[in-house]
Write a protein that holds these residues in place. Sequence first.
Motif, short mmCIF file in Angstrom:
data_model
loop_
_atom_site.label_atom_id
_atom_site.label_comp_id
_atom_site.label_asym_id
_atom_site.label_seq_id
_atom_site.Cartn_x
_atom_site.Cartn_y
_atom_site.Cartn_z
N UNK A 1 1.78 -2.27 -6.12
CA UNK A 1 1.16 -0.89 -6.12
C UNK A 1 1.61 0.26 -6.88
N UNK A 2 0.96 0.91 -7.41
CA UNK A 2 1.40 1.70 -8.45
C UNK A 2 2.00 3.19 -7.95
N UNK A 3 3.19 3.71 -8.36
CA UNK A 3 3.71 4.61 -7.96
C UNK A 3 4.10 5.49 -9.59
N UNK B 1 7.03 9.52 -1.09
CA UNK B 1 6.01 8.47 -1.04
C UNK B 1 6.58 7.56 -0.05
N UNK B 2 5.77 6.79 0.63
CA UNK B 2 6.34 5.65 1.74
C UNK B 2 5.35 4.78 1.38
N UNK B 3 5.91 3.41 1.06
CA UNK B 3 5.17 2.28 0.77
C UNK B 3 5.26 1.44 1.93
N UNK B 4 4.23 0.69 1.99
CA UNK B 4 4.36 -0.28 3.16
C UNK B 4 4.06 -1.66 2.69
N UNK C 1 5.67 -5.89 9.06
CA UNK C 1 5.53 -4.98 8.01
C UNK C 1 6.85 -4.57 7.42
N UNK C 2 6.80 -4.37 6.11
CA UNK C 2 8.28 -3.77 5.73
C UNK C 2 7.93 -2.36 4.95
N UNK C 3 8.80 -1.45 4.95
CA UNK C 3 8.50 -0.08 4.72
C UNK C 3 9.64 0.29 3.30
N UNK C 4 9.20 1.01 2.41
CA UNK C 4 10.12 1.65 1.50
C UNK C 4 9.80 3.42 1.45
N UNK C 5 10.64 4.07 2.08
CA UNK C 5 10.38 5.49 2.01
C UNK C 5 11.34 6.12 0.73
N UNK C 6 10.49 6.62 -0.05
CA UNK C 6 10.95 7.14 -1.50
C UNK C 6 11.05 8.58 -1.34
N UNK C 7 12.13 9.33 -1.47
CA UNK C 7 12.70 10.59 -1.64
C UNK C 7 13.10 11.06 -2.78
N UNK D 1 0.79 -1.21 -0.10
CA UNK D 1 0.09 -0.23 -0.13
C UNK D 1 0.69 1.36 -0.09
N UNK D 2 0.24 2.49 -0.20
CA UNK D 2 0.88 3.83 -0.39
C UNK D 2 1.62 4.21 -1.31
N UNK D 3 1.22 3.61 -2.68
CA UNK D 3 1.49 4.12 -3.82
C UNK D 3 0.69 5.13 -4.15
N UNK D 4 0.91 6.06 -5.35
CA UNK D 4 -0.18 7.01 -5.88
C UNK D 4 0.75 8.00 -6.79
#
Length: 122
Positions: A116-118, A18-21, A78-84, A7-10
């Motif tokens: 999830x789409x980014x 964006x931050x994906x989970x 949960x694993x996360x991906x913080x994208x800056x 989740x978290x795409x957009x």
Amino acid sequence: QVQLVESGGGLVQAGGSLSLSCATSGRTFGRYDMGWFRQAPGKERTFVAAISWSGGNPYYADSVKGRFTISRDNAANTVYLQMNSLKPEDTAVYYCAADPVKRWDTPLYNYWGQGTQVTVSS
């Protein structure tokens, strides 16, 4: 059996974040190494980042190093991906993956989410 749900795409403008989970089922999450991959339209799925079961040894593709951060919370499964500093070329469907065996940047993970789409606009 492990189930993964991203989740978290957009949609975000270039330079944004964006931050994906990736939430996982099962009580053995803490034993799995985790990875993030992405697939742009018409291209193969490629490695983005990986993290070991303990949370150590984060590993990144050169294209995202310094901009993306992978982390995990074993208590929350949960694993996360913080994208800056996102760029238009980061546009893709992002998938998380899990495996009890170290797979690092290979596509050999046994368990995959649905993606999830980014989308990053210029």
